[in-house]
Scaffold this active site. Structure first.
Site, PDB file in Angstrom:
ATOM      1  N   ASN A 108       5.399 -13.937 -29.798  1.00  0.00           N
ATOM      2  CA  ASN A 108       6.803 -13.556 -29.566  1.00  0.00           C
ATOM      3  C   ASN A 108       7.691 -14.781 -29.469  1.00  0.00           C
ATOM      4  O   ASN A 108       8.784 -14.812 -30.024  1.00  0.00           O
ATOM      5  CB  ASN A 108       6.927 -12.783 -28.256  1.00  0.00           C
ATOM      6  CG  ASN A 108       6.645 -11.314 -28.421  1.00  0.00           C
ATOM      7  OD1 ASN A 108       7.024 -10.712 -29.413  1.00  0.00           O
ATOM      8  ND2 ASN A 108       5.966 -10.731 -27.449  1.00  0.00           N
ATOM      9  N   GLU A 111       0.676  -4.991 -25.128  1.00  0.00           N
ATOM     10  CA  GLU A 111      -0.124  -5.379 -26.299  1.00  0.00           C
ATOM     11  C   GLU A 111      -1.597  -5.066 -26.051  1.00  0.00           C
ATOM     12  O   GLU A 111      -2.470  -5.757 -26.542  1.00  0.00           O
ATOM     13  CB  GLU A 111       0.089  -6.861 -26.637  1.00  0.00           C
ATOM     14  CG  GLU A 111       0.481  -7.747 -25.466  1.00  0.00           C
ATOM     15  CD  GLU A 111      -0.697  -8.339 -24.723  1.00  0.00           C
ATOM     16  OE1 GLU A 111      -0.938  -7.868 -23.592  1.00  0.00           O
ATOM     17  OE2 GLU A 111      -1.360  -9.243 -25.245  1.00  0.00           O
TER      18      GLU A 111
HETATM   19  P1  GH3 Z   1      -3.924 -13.551 -23.839  1.00  0.00           P
HETATM   20  O1  GH3 Z   1      -4.572 -14.069 -25.061  1.00  0.00           O
HETATM   21  O2  GH3 Z   1      -4.522 -14.123 -22.595  1.00  0.00           O
HETATM   22  O3  GH3 Z   1      -3.893 -12.041 -23.822  1.00  0.00           O
HETATM   23  O4  GH3 Z   1      -2.401 -14.069 -23.872  1.00  0.00           O
HETATM   24  P2  GH3 Z   1      -1.099 -13.217 -24.150  1.00  0.00           P
HETATM   25  O5  GH3 Z   1      -0.001 -14.172 -24.432  1.00  0.00           O
HETATM   26  O6  GH3 Z   1      -1.359 -12.194 -25.199  1.00  0.00           O
HETATM   27  O7  GH3 Z   1      -0.913 -12.456 -22.782  1.00  0.00           O
HETATM   28  P3  GH3 Z   1       0.312 -12.308 -21.814  1.00  0.00           P
HETATM   29  O8  GH3 Z   1      -0.048 -11.159 -20.906  1.00  0.00           O
HETATM   30  O9  GH3 Z   1       0.683 -13.612 -21.188  1.00  0.00           O
HETATM   31  O10 GH3 Z   1       1.538 -11.889 -22.727  1.00  0.00           O
HETATM   32  C1  GH3 Z   1       1.639 -10.634 -23.295  1.00  0.00           C
HETATM   33  C2  GH3 Z   1       2.910 -10.619 -24.120  1.00  0.00           C
HETATM   34  O11 GH3 Z   1       3.055  -9.382 -24.809  1.00  0.00           O
HETATM   35  C3  GH3 Z   1       4.137 -10.812 -23.268  1.00  0.00           C
HETATM   36  C4  GH3 Z   1       5.047  -9.683 -23.678  1.00  0.00           C
HETATM   37  O12 GH3 Z   1       6.357 -10.117 -23.893  1.00  0.00           O
HETATM   38  C5  GH3 Z   1       4.435  -9.165 -24.969  1.00  0.00           C
HETATM   39  N1  GH3 Z   1       4.708  -7.759 -25.173  1.00  0.00           N
HETATM   40  C6  GH3 Z   1       4.341  -6.728 -24.396  1.00  0.00           C
HETATM   41  N2  GH3 Z   1       4.831  -5.574 -24.910  1.00  0.00           N
HETATM   42  C7  GH3 Z   1       5.524  -5.894 -26.029  1.00  0.00           C
HETATM   43  C8  GH3 Z   1       6.269  -5.143 -26.988  1.00  0.00           C
HETATM   44  O13 GH3 Z   1       6.389  -3.923 -26.933  1.00  0.00           O
HETATM   45  N3  GH3 Z   1       6.817  -5.842 -28.021  1.00  0.00           N
HETATM   46  C9  GH3 Z   1       6.719  -7.187 -28.133  1.00  0.00           C
HETATM   47  N4  GH3 Z   1       7.274  -7.800 -29.170  1.00  0.00           N
HETATM   48  N5  GH3 Z   1       6.040  -7.918 -27.230  1.00  0.00           N
HETATM   49  C10 GH3 Z   1       5.462  -7.289 -26.196  1.00  0.00           C
HETATM   50 MG    MG Z   2      -2.728 -10.667 -24.834  1.00  0.00          MG
END
Ligand code: GH3
Ligand code: MG
Length: 300
Positions: free
Chosen positions: A180, A216
């Site tokens: 993102n 996610e």
């Molecule tokens: P890891 O490999 O440890 O899972 O790292 P990560 O960055 O995937 O995990 P983290 O939980 O730090 O971040 C998850 C991200 O997912 C942050 C959030 O903004 C993004 N996210 C969650 N829901 C959505 C969505 O509906 N759309 C978008 N674009 N991003 C999303």
């Molecule tokens: Mg993740």
């Protein structure tokens, strides 16, 4: 008793903030921010139920704050009411076009503030309720969390009655925050939809359920499936997602988007009495898969 809704008031003039806070603080929990960046910081950390946002602020103005809020998935649906100057139809129209739900013009009338805040909180609660009644996640088209929780509870009882095992795969996109940050939130949404389709496409049995669990994170619930088959399915899922070859330049794991998977299998009533134990175990194994380097699975 339910908690009062939290309202974030954003204005650079402290006397305006105090005036608005006094109007609202008997019925709501009031939080204040004196600048755009401070508002984003507070809302991002713990999203309020509604935001009263001054349009004219030095540095970051109301429009910029509104745009930045819409970029944060946890803040995207917060109703924002603009506070505009008296008779400032240009800002009123622009605010509504930018996605504000309403505006209040200065000097503010206490009864109008209370009525508008109340109306928009009620409307938001109704739309949340409607959304949760629908069982499909709108971004990915997969089953949503609410339906998954219901299905898990039923399957748990069903398998308990027959002594069958129940298996859960907990899937999480690797370094999705970095995705993102690098490609933008809209590209993030598109990526989520493609990953969801790739995962969903790997399941054909009518009694398997694939759902979006949260941001996610995805889950697959597989009744009566032996561990060797589940493990194979896990490898196929990792391959299917990496095989999409969605570029992820900033991922320390691979140059493309990958997933990690935690697997848990239990015989309900025998290994545990509650379906939450299955979710917890899969989640713990996911954490291990992450710490072992990601783009892999762990079955404990
Ligand atoms: P890891 O490999 O440890 O899972 O790292 P990560 O960055 O995937 O995990 P983290 O939980 O730090 O971040 C998850 C991200 O997912 C942050 C959030 O903004 C993004 N996210 C969650 N829901 C959505 C969505 O509906 N759309 C978008 N674009 N991003 C999303
Ligand atoms: Mg993740």
């Amino acid at each position: 008793m339910t908690q009062p809704a939290r309202i974030l008031i954003v204005d650079d003039a402290t006397d305006n903030i105090e005036f608005l806070a006094r109007i609202l603080d008997d019925a709501y929990e009031v939080q204040i921010a004196t600048s755009g960046p401070m508002a984003l910081e507070l809302a991002g950390r713990e999203p309020p139920a509604l935001i009263l946002l001054d349009v004219a602020m030095p540095g970051m103005d109301g429009y910029q704050v509104l745009n930045a809020l819409r970029e944060l998935s946890q803040c995207r649906d917060i109703p924002v009411i603009f506070i505009t100057g008296h008779g400032d139809t240009e800002n009123e129209t622009r605010g509504l076009e930018a996605g504000a739900v309403d505006f209040i013009s200065k000097p503010v009338n206490p009864a109008v503030v209370r009525a508008r805040v109340n109306t928009h909180l009620t409307l938001k609660a109704k739309s949340d309720q409607l959304r949760s009644l629908v069982s499909i996640d709108s971004l990915t088209g997969l089953t949503n969390r609410r339906r998954f929780d219901e299905f898990l509870a039923l399957e748990w009882l069903h398998c308990q009655r027959y002594g069958w095992p129940l298996t859960l795969l907990f899937i999480d996109i690797d370094y999705f925050k970095l995705y993102n940050d690098h490609y933008g939130h809209l590209a993030g949404d598109a990526c989520l939809a493609r990953v969801a389709a790739a995962i969903g496409g790997q399941f054909g049995r009518s009694h398997d359920l694939v759902a979006r669990y949260g941001g996610e994170e995805f889950v697959c619930l597989l009744p009566q499936c032996d561990m060797a088959k589940v493990r194979n399915k896990g490898y196929e899922l990792c391959d299917a997602v990496a095989g999409l070859r969605i570029p992820h330049e900033t991922s320390p794991t691979a140059p493309v988007v990958t997933i990690s998977i935690g697997i848990a299998a239990m015989i309900p009533g025998q290994d545990a009495n509650d379906p939450e134990a299955l979710v917890d175990l899969a989640d713990r194994n996911l954490y291990i898969a992450k710490s072992q380097g990601r783009n892999r699975l762990c079955d404990g």
